[in-house]
Design a protein around this motif. Sequence first.
Motif, PDB file in Angstrom:
ATOM      1  N   GLN A 292      14.659  -0.224   4.480  1.00 44.75           N
ATOM      2  CA  GLN A 292      14.250   0.680   3.543  1.00 44.75           C
ATOM      3  C   GLN A 292      12.992  -0.194   2.962  1.00 44.75           C
ATOM      4  OE1 GLN A 292      15.671   2.179   0.807  1.00 44.75           O
ATOM      5  NE2 GLN A 292      14.157   2.524  -0.147  1.00 44.75           N
ATOM      6  N   THR A 293      12.173   1.328   2.704  1.00 46.89           N
ATOM      7  CA  THR A 293      10.602   1.495   2.584  1.00 46.89           C
ATOM      8  C   THR A 293      10.155   1.340   0.630  1.00 46.89           C
ATOM      9  OG1 THR A 293       9.889   1.968   4.461  1.00 46.89           O
ATOM     10  CG2 THR A 293       8.207   1.954   2.869  1.00 46.89           C
ATOM     11  N   PHE A 294       9.484   0.165   0.547  1.00 44.21           N
ATOM     12  CA  PHE A 294       9.117   0.037  -1.050  1.00 44.21           C
ATOM     13  C   PHE A 294       7.919   0.703  -1.188  1.00 44.21           C
ATOM     14  CE2 PHE A 294      13.138  -2.287  -1.656  1.00 44.21           C
ATOM     15  CZ  PHE A 294      13.315  -1.836  -1.887  1.00 44.21           C
ATOM     16  N   THR A 295       6.990   2.035  -1.802  1.00 44.52           N
ATOM     17  CA  THR A 295       5.947   1.513  -2.408  1.00 44.52           C
ATOM     18  C   THR A 295       5.375   1.343  -3.486  1.00 44.52           C
ATOM     19  OG1 THR A 295       6.667   4.216  -0.987  1.00 44.52           O
ATOM     20  CG2 THR A 295       4.251   4.250  -2.347  1.00 44.52           C
ATOM     21  N   ILE A 296       4.134   0.942  -3.438  1.00 40.38           N
ATOM     22  CA  ILE A 296       3.513   0.149  -4.605  1.00 40.38           C
ATOM     23  C   ILE A 296       2.776   0.523  -5.029  1.00 40.38           C
ATOM     24  CG2 ILE A 296       2.391  -2.139  -5.213  1.00 40.38           C
ATOM     25  CD1 ILE A 296       4.607  -1.522  -2.318  1.00 40.38           C
ATOM     26  N   THR A 297       2.813   1.590  -6.233  1.00 38.78           N
ATOM     27  CA  THR A 297       1.962   1.947  -6.404  1.00 38.78           C
ATOM     28  C   THR A 297       0.970   1.669  -8.678  1.00 38.78           C
ATOM     29  OG1 THR A 297       2.756   4.145  -5.787  1.00 38.78           O
ATOM     30  CG2 THR A 297       1.148   4.562  -7.607  1.00 38.78           C
ATOM     31  N   PRO A 298      -0.119   1.608  -8.034  1.00 42.35           N
ATOM     32  CA  PRO A 298      -0.655   1.045  -9.739  1.00 42.35           C
ATOM     33  C   PRO A 298      -1.674   2.111 -10.503  1.00 42.35           C
ATOM     34  CG  PRO A 298      -2.183   1.115  -7.881  1.00 42.35           C
ATOM     35  CD  PRO A 298      -1.461   1.165  -6.742  1.00 42.35           C
ATOM     36  N   ASP A 299      -0.756   2.058 -12.259  1.00 42.44           N
ATOM     37  CA  ASP A 299      -1.548   3.298 -12.529  1.00 42.44           C
ATOM     38  C   ASP A 299      -3.426   3.303 -12.628  1.00 42.44           C
ATOM     39  OD1 ASP A 299       0.593   2.962 -13.611  1.00 42.44           O
ATOM     40  OD2 ASP A 299       0.371   2.343 -15.425  1.00 42.44           O
ATOM     41  N   SER A 300      -3.800   4.739 -12.705  1.00 45.33           N
ATOM     42  CA  SER A 300      -4.412   4.813 -13.148  1.00 45.33           C
ATOM     43  C   SER A 300      -5.427   4.042 -13.570  1.00 45.33           C
ATOM     44  CB  SER A 300      -5.461   5.964 -13.779  1.00 45.33           C
ATOM     45  OG  SER A 300      -6.469   6.863 -13.730  1.00 45.33           O
ATOM     46  N   GLY A 301      -6.946   3.295 -13.064  1.00 48.39           N
ATOM     47  CA  GLY A 301      -7.637   1.986 -13.399  1.00 48.39           C
ATOM     48  C   GLY A 301      -7.298   0.888 -12.828  1.00 48.39           C
ATOM     49  N   TYR A 302      -6.217   0.781 -12.042  1.00 47.39           N
ATOM     50  CA  TYR A 302      -6.024  -0.791 -11.453  1.00 47.39           C
ATOM     51  C   TYR A 302      -5.456  -1.013 -10.183  1.00 47.39           C
ATOM     52  CZ  TYR A 302      -4.518  -1.437 -16.988  1.00 47.39           C
ATOM     53  OH  TYR A 302      -4.456  -1.565 -18.330  1.00 47.39           O
ATOM     54  N   VAL A 303      -5.443  -1.869  -9.986  1.00 47.45           N
ATOM     55  CA  VAL A 303      -5.226  -2.307  -8.296  1.00 47.45           C
ATOM     56  C   VAL A 303      -3.850  -3.313  -8.316  1.00 47.45           C
ATOM     57  CG1 VAL A 303      -7.605  -1.652  -7.853  1.00 47.45           C
ATOM     58  CG2 VAL A 303      -7.705  -4.225  -8.140  1.00 47.45           C
ATOM     59  N   VAL A 304      -3.911  -2.688  -7.074  1.00 49.75           N
ATOM     60  CA  VAL A 304      -2.917  -3.960  -6.853  1.00 49.75           C
ATOM     61  C   VAL A 304      -3.114  -4.999  -6.396  1.00 49.75           C
ATOM     62  CG1 VAL A 304      -0.231  -4.315  -5.141  1.00 49.75           C
ATOM     63  CG2 VAL A 304      -1.113  -2.101  -5.672  1.00 49.75           C
ATOM     64  N   SER A 305      -2.981  -6.819  -7.240  1.00 50.76           N
ATOM     65  CA  SER A 305      -3.256  -7.782  -7.184  1.00 50.76           C
ATOM     66  C   SER A 305      -2.814  -8.939  -5.418  1.00 50.76           C
ATOM     67  CB  SER A 305      -3.158  -9.090  -8.472  1.00 50.76           C
ATOM     68  OG  SER A 305      -2.088  -8.775  -8.614  1.00 50.76           O
ATOM     69  N   ASP A 306      -0.412  -8.584  -5.621  1.00 51.12           N
ATOM     70  CA  ASP A 306      -0.190  -9.102  -5.283  1.00 51.12           C
ATOM     71  C   ASP A 306       1.157  -8.601  -5.079  1.00 51.12           C
ATOM     72  OD1 ASP A 306       0.393 -10.937  -2.907  1.00 51.12           O
ATOM     73  OD2 ASP A 306      -0.115 -12.360  -4.384  1.00 51.12           O
ATOM     74  N   ALA A 334       2.396  -7.315  -8.210  1.00 47.83           N
ATOM     75  CA  ALA A 334       1.572  -6.883  -9.882  1.00 47.83           C
ATOM     76  C   ALA A 334       0.768  -6.800  -9.617  1.00 47.83           C
ATOM     77  CB  ALA A 334       1.368  -8.611  -9.780  1.00 47.83           C
ATOM     78  N   TYR A 335       0.242  -6.189 -10.465  1.00 44.58           N
ATOM     79  CA  TYR A 335      -1.420  -5.090 -10.544  1.00 44.58           C
ATOM     80  C   TYR A 335      -2.166  -6.043 -12.065  1.00 44.58           C
ATOM     81  CZ  TYR A 335       2.381  -2.432  -9.255  1.00 44.58           C
ATOM     82  OH  TYR A 335       3.349  -1.289  -8.786  1.00 44.58           O
ATOM     83  N   SER A 336      -3.517  -5.818 -11.663  1.00 45.37           N
ATOM     84  CA  SER A 336      -4.717  -5.740 -12.418  1.00 45.37           C
ATOM     85  C   SER A 336      -5.534  -4.609 -12.566  1.00 45.37           C
ATOM     86  CB  SER A 336      -5.618  -7.066 -11.575  1.00 45.37           C
ATOM     87  OG  SER A 336      -5.972  -6.755 -10.661  1.00 45.37           O
ATOM     88  N   GLU A 337      -6.326  -5.148 -13.823  1.00 44.22           N
ATOM     89  CA  GLU A 337      -7.568  -3.470 -13.806  1.00 44.22           C
ATOM     90  C   GLU A 337      -7.997  -3.876 -13.560  1.00 44.22           C
ATOM     91  OE1 GLU A 337      -9.573  -2.251 -17.926  1.00 44.22           O
ATOM     92  OE2 GLU A 337      -8.526  -3.949 -18.004  1.00 44.22           O
ATOM     93  N   GLU A 338      -8.478  -2.170 -12.953  1.00 43.48           N
ATOM     94  CA  GLU A 338      -9.909  -2.447 -12.071  1.00 43.48           C
ATOM     95  C   GLU A 338     -11.403  -1.580 -12.403  1.00 43.48           C
ATOM     96  OE1 GLU A 338     -10.926   0.821  -8.431  1.00 43.48           O
ATOM     97  OE2 GLU A 338      -9.361   1.734  -9.707  1.00 43.48           O
ATOM     98  N   ASN A 339     -11.947  -1.656 -12.904  1.00 42.64           N
ATOM     99  CA  ASN A 339     -13.196  -1.432 -12.950  1.00 42.64           C
ATOM    100  C   ASN A 339     -13.590  -0.374 -12.791  1.00 42.64           C
ATOM    101  OD1 ASN A 339     -15.687  -2.344 -15.392  1.00 42.64           O
ATOM    102  ND2 ASN A 339     -17.057  -2.402 -13.232  1.00 42.64           N
ATOM    103  N   LEU A 340     -14.329   0.782 -13.451  1.00 38.42           N
ATOM    104  CA  LEU A 340     -14.802   2.198 -13.340  1.00 38.42           C
ATOM    105  C   LEU A 340     -15.730   2.226 -13.465  1.00 38.42           C
ATOM    106  CD1 LEU A 340     -11.938   4.384 -14.339  1.00 38.42           C
ATOM    107  CD2 LEU A 340     -11.890   3.150 -12.074  1.00 38.42           C
ATOM    108  N   ALA A 341     -16.509   2.367 -12.473  1.00 34.29           N
ATOM    109  CA  ALA A 341     -18.122   2.603 -12.576  1.00 34.29           C
ATOM    110  C   ALA A 341     -18.489   3.491 -13.791  1.00 34.29           C
ATOM    111  CB  ALA A 341     -18.381   2.788 -11.513  1.00 34.29           C
TER     112      ALA A 341
END
Length: 736
Positions: A292-306, A334-341
Amino acid sequence: MIHPVCRYARTRQNGQTRRPRRFSSPPPRDRKGVFYPAPSSSRPGPDGQPDGYRIYQRTEGQAYDYTQPVWEGASTSCTVYNLAYDTTYYFVARAYVGADESADSGEVSFSTPLAANYTILASINGDGAISPAGTVTVVEGADQSFTITPNAGSTIVDVFVDGVSVGAVSTYTFTQVSQNHTISAHFDYITYTISASADTGGSISPTGSVSVNDGSSQGYTITASAGYQVADVLVDGASVGPVSSYTFDQVSENHSIHATFIVDTVTIASSAGTNGTISPVGSVNVLIGGSQTFTITPDSGYVVSDVWVDGVSIGAVDAYTFSSVTSDHTINAAYSEENLAPTADAGPDQTVEEGKTVVLSGLNSIDPDDGIAAFQWVQIQGDPVALTSSNEPETTFTTPNVDSSGAALVFELTVTDYSGAISTDSCIVNVTWVNLPPNADAGVDQTVQEGDQVLLDASNSTDADDGIASYAWKQVSGPVVALSSTDSAAPFFIAPDVESAGGSLAFEVTVTDNGGLQDTATCLINVTWVNTPPVADAGSDQSATAGDDVFLDGSNSYDADDTTITSYRWYQTNGVPVELSDATAVSPVFTVPAGAEDGGPLVFELTVTDGGGLQAKDRCQVNVQTMEPTLHVSMIRIQLKQKGPNVEANASVTILDDAGNIVKEAMVTGHWTYNGDPMNTVTEITRGDGVAVLKADLTRARPGAEFAIEITGVAKDGYIYDSAANPVTQEMQIFQ
């Protein structure tokens, strides 16, 4: 000889039809064709003719009512209405002059025919009724209604009148019947669809789409394959449990039934924190020994933290596979906010004369997340000037004196967001005296494939006076490529390899003329594999005046293979800088600033990006016009004067401007009418008191006649006239 002639018109009253008939009856006359007056009447008019004739009517046994003529007029023919069937009518004519009448003419009679009967054949096809049914007899000119009623479980499909469909109506009325007709009602049973399906591991019977009559029942059997068991049965999306059969009773709507099956499995419980997803999510059953494969996808403006597997961190991965599973597991993301330039926007390039105040505007710079914390303007080329506020979104300076070649001043804007990310952009201010700045042209946007040799071409750049001295190319976005030259008019490069989504490369050329003035232009190169680039549409060119709100419109941009355009970015490339409400909106708005009409057209460039990152550009411009004052019709006054047997109509029309001042020498055009009929069109010019007098043609008028004038236009150089803004444009007066 004078012969008043009546035509009897066919009308309808109380369900009967009247037929038109003609008759002739000469009234009393002398040898000159003049009506003899009755003993109490006055003499004929000055021309020897009566004013007109009146027709009187009676039926058998009745007397004539001389207070109620059935027709009156100057014509020698008329039409009489409302004659009943199977009735004899008698008529006489009288001539009149003023209030006096002649004696009766000779009496004539006319008998109307009997009314006709017609049939309407009413029938049905299917399960329903029509009322009345069969052959219905209708008197000519009468109405006949039919009611169409379906039986229980049936519906009206269509109704045909004389073989032509009138739709699934429940009633229909034939009005003023004048011929035979047919009406046929068609019915059919109401049916509903039940869609049945099953996952792997079993079956459902019957399967697929089954049609069921309204109120009927339909049963289903759910059977698991060997090694499987029924996991659940969903009826209309709601679980009814792991049942082996199910029956829909008294069906009255569409339904669905779906069966799922399971084998002996292990469970993997997956979950995700906020601002992202994991797929699949929840409790996932996996066959023993399966994967079984799981795909981890952050929302726009966020990144996978762990990501944690069975409570142990495996890092910020975007996918994880459980292989050959033999026991239960857990996976959490878990996810954290990604700073966009931010994106700096230094505003359009400008061309101004020496000694003028120039506004540099970074108001259309954007930051998609935490906002812009700081602005910093720096002059990077040209004679130094003093900026009034180099750390504000907008700053100004006064252009220096230049020689006949002019000078190019280049300014760089750096914006910094609250996370410390920065972005820079530059603009050129060409200061002119004699020399005119060049016009850069980076060539058309192109769509190429991987490995193609791509030629950039700025050779269509122009300079109106002293010629182009140099070209400077640079790549501003996209996968980095090596240009064959950065200072030639037409360098080339090899298109890079891209993924299926493709890649978009942007290049900017700076053109410098022999006097040192500069201009820039950009072009897009889309490198495709599977994805095709979008099409940008910046909307139509517009015209506006200072203070107007202008809406830009990129809504007609589209992409042929992606479902939507993912981003819009508006840039101003010419004119006095303006502040867009949102430079990333599909349709931003701005207010035209004062003085914008002196800076040339406001030009805007729209860049759209599709889901694969490919881009397209388009431009539109807003021409700023000078507002002209408006002419207004303030007052219309009509005077009627008796001129012998005629009447003269005069209209005094007052014209004012926006401020209420009188306007001299404005041309006023009006259209006269007499009793609603056009008379003549007149034009007059306002006097020193702002009044124009428009005279109508002399006309012979009777008491009660109506004279009216409508103002159709007001014109004067340097003014505009809006008829919609003038509520008083027509006046009327009655001649006494």
